[in-house]
Enzyme design. Structure first.
Site, mmCIF file in Angstrom:
data_model
loop_
_atom_site.group_PDB
_atom_site.id
_atom_site.type_symbol
_atom_site.label_atom_id
_atom_site.label_comp_id
_atom_site.label_asym_id
_atom_site.label_seq_id
_atom_site.Cartn_x
_atom_site.Cartn_y
_atom_site.Cartn_z
ATOM 1 N N HIS A 151 38.990 31.581 42.641
ATOM 2 C CA HIS A 151 39.677 31.754 43.921
ATOM 3 C C HIS A 151 38.836 31.299 45.125
ATOM 4 O O HIS A 151 39.337 30.625 46.022
ATOM 5 C CB HIS A 151 40.039 33.226 44.139
ATOM 6 C CG HIS A 151 40.783 33.838 42.989
ATOM 7 N ND1 HIS A 151 41.815 33.203 42.356
ATOM 8 C CD2 HIS A 151 40.659 35.039 42.366
ATOM 9 C CE1 HIS A 151 42.288 33.978 41.389
ATOM 10 N NE2 HIS A 151 41.599 35.098 41.373
ATOM 11 N N LYS B 177 33.239 44.302 43.720
ATOM 12 C CA LYS B 177 34.032 45.502 43.462
ATOM 13 C C LYS B 177 33.334 46.704 44.096
ATOM 14 O O LYS B 177 32.121 46.692 44.300
ATOM 15 C CB LYS B 177 34.144 45.740 41.956
ATOM 16 C CG LYS B 177 34.808 44.605 41.178
ATOM 17 C CD LYS B 177 36.317 44.601 41.348
ATOM 18 C CE LYS B 177 36.980 43.575 40.449
ATOM 19 N NZ LYS B 177 38.379 43.336 40.794
#
Ligand SMILES: NC(=O)C1=CN([C@@H]2O[C@H](COP(=O)(O)OP(=O)(O)OC[C@H]3O[C@@H](n4cnc5c(N)ncnc54)[C@H](OP(=O)(O)O)[C@@H]3O)[C@@H](O)[C@H]2O)C=CC1
Ligand SMILES: O=C1O[C@H](COP(=O)(O)O)[C@@H](O)[C@H](O)[C@H]1O
EC number: 1.1.1.49
Length: 475
Positions: free
Chosen positions: A243, A329
């Site tokens: 991405h 994360k």
């Protein structure tokens, strides 16, 4: 409204969904198809769903209805869900045996009048993808089909080349749709619209006016039970080589001669070809505290849950402009922001602009309803000529109040049915991205531990230099 693309009516489709019992199908693909169907955007459709185990059609249809209740924005009523599920049938199919699935697909094609197009969606674990492609070739299922591939497209340069070679034994590149759902996000296409549909931005879109670009996708969520996937993939392969690199390609590409899949992807491939190999010195890997306690994670795992990296593009437009990439994360916020930072003007107001707060930044928020903002310095109202930061905001929900954005997966599914590869990654792009990442991945930095809810390791914060990461500034 002016559209740059023709939208011919879609022909009936048989969607062969391999991995139909999996997480992606349940959370994104079935709810997405359901919404498109309800919105009247789909042609006559049949879904030949497949997983590796035997299931009855009725049981699988019940599973689809449950997924719609759980994950569709608007799950409709039971009748609507059943009507959609009735378009779906189930067969077991594995790399060794696709015969039954092939028979069902032929039946469904006949049911649709014999002139349906075939779309094969591979939503299976990465180690199953290649043998599945071979099975599709052997059974004839790939013949004249469009093949949608989920990431990862290999794990390094060598495996990406092998995967491409396997694909090209069975289909031509024009049949391949490597999906990167970030490219289906409205705001990504807005990077192109803003640059090339206005006279304002393109003239300053280069190293003479831009001093940095930040592509920042922090995630507040942790791995959410995906240890099996994450332990073999890590943040770099999950997000950066996919991405974030695609976003970099859209920001950095040269104006294509026309807006077509081939010209746009050729420009992106040129950008990736100019990316200097990433280095361990300018890359920070992190791992959140507690990651090793997650179920399914090795007690001594060295897998990175955080990456910050500086990419450089060695071409005339971008020489010396750092492209700062960050994702991870269990961070302090959930954002997807592309920031273009402009150079400081010469001092004019008193002590000089370096001392004034703020600085010019153009920011794209990649939310479903996107937002674009431009931070500038202006005169604070009052009797003195005092300079202060202020913001122009383009809020799409407000500007186009009746037109809703189509969520990324839905948009891309429609594009596949239209045969439009513009927002899908081409074979040479994938290989050039791995070329830029390969050296780093052979000598990865050791992950530095960081507290959950933080911005990752301090070294990553330092990487962004004096202006810091826009998102961490709380903007
Ligand atoms: N989940 C997500 O959010 C995202 C996933 N992806 C990608 O999508 C793909 C699928 O991911 P996900 O849905 O999470 O995976 P899951 O593990 O949840 O599902 C895997 C699917 O593949 C099937 N399968 C597994 N092994 C075989 C085999 N040997 N032969 C036939 N079928 C098999 C399973 O069937 P059965 O149930 O019968 O075992 C199941 O339907 C992966 O490539 C992943 O990288 C990409 C972006 C996001
Ligand atoms: O592909 C992936 O993307 C999601 C983030 O996608 P978003 O559209 O929700 O921002 C990420 O959480 C996941 O790890 C990754 O596999």
């Amino acid at each position: 409204m002016t559209s740059t693309r023709e939208s011919a009516p879609l022909v009936p489709q048989v969607l062969v969904l391999l991995g139909a019992t999996g997480d992606l199908a349940r959370r994104k693909l079935f709810p997405g198809l359901f919404r498109l169907d309800r919105a009247g955007l789909l042609p006559p459709l049949r879904v030949a769903a497949a997983g590796q185990r035997q299931r009855r059609d009725a049981d699988f249809r019940a599973h689809v209805c449950e997924a719609l209740v759980e994950f569709a924005d608007d799950p409709g009523d039971e009748q609507a869900r059943h009507a959609f599920a009735a378009k779906v049938c189930y067969s077991a199919a594995t790399p060794d045996d696709g015969a039954h699935l092939a028979t069902r697909v032929a039946e469904l094609e006949r049911e649709l009048g014999g002139h349906a197009e075939r779309l094969v969606y591979l939503s299976v674990p990465p180690d199953v993808t290649e043998p599945m492609i071979t099975m599709l070739g052997r059974t004839g299922l790939a013949k004249d089909a469009r093949l949608v591939l989920e990431k990862p497209f290999g794990t390094d340069l060598e495996s990406a080349r092998t995967l491409n070679a396997t694909l090209h034994e069975v289909v031509t590149e024009s049949q391949v749709f490597r999906i990167d759902h970030f490219l289906g996000k409205e705001a990504v296409q807005n990077v192109l619209a803003l640059r090339f549909a206005n006279g304002l931005f393109e003239p300053v879109w280069n190293r003479h006016h831009i001093s940095y670009v930040q592509i920042d996708v922090p995630e507040a969520s942790a791995i959410e039970g995906r240890a099996g996937f994450y332990e073999t993939t890590g943040a770099f392969r999950d997000m950066v080589s996919t991405h974030l690199f695609q976003l970099l390609g859209f920001v950095a590409l040269e104006p294509p001669s026309r807006l077509t899949a081939e010209t746009l992807r050729a420009e992106k491939a040129k950008v990736f070809d100019s990316v200097r190999p990433l280095t361990p010195e300018r890359t920070v890997f992190g791992q959140y505290e507690g990651y090793r306690d997650e179920a399914g994670v090795a007690a001594d795992s060295q897998v990175e849950t955080f990456v910050a990296a500086e990419a450089r593009i060695d071409n005339w437009r971008w020489k010396e402009v750092p492209f700062l990439l960050r994702t991870g994360k269990a961070l302090a916020a959930q954002r997807r922001t592309v920031t273009i930072g402009f150079r400081e003007p010469p001092p004019l107001f008193g002590s000089g602009n370096d001392a004034s707060p703020g600085g010019d930044e153009l920011a794209f928020e990649l939310t479903v309803e996107p937002r674009i903002s431009i931070d500038v310095r202006t005169k604070r109202p009052g009797p003195e000529l005092e300079i202060a930061p202020a913001r122009f905001v383009l809020d799409f929900a407000e500007a186009f109040d009746e037109e809703r954005a189509v969520p990324a997966y839905e948009r891309l599914l429609l594009d596949v049915m239209r045969g439009d590869q513009m927002l899908f990654t081409r074979d040479d792009e994938v290989e050039r991205i791995w070329q830029a990442c390969d050296r780093l991945l052979r000598h990865p930095p050791t992950p530095i531990s960081y507290p959950q809810g933080s911005w990752g390791p301090q070294r990553a914060t330092d990487l962004a230099g004096a202006r810091s990461w826009r998102v961490s500034r709380g903007v």
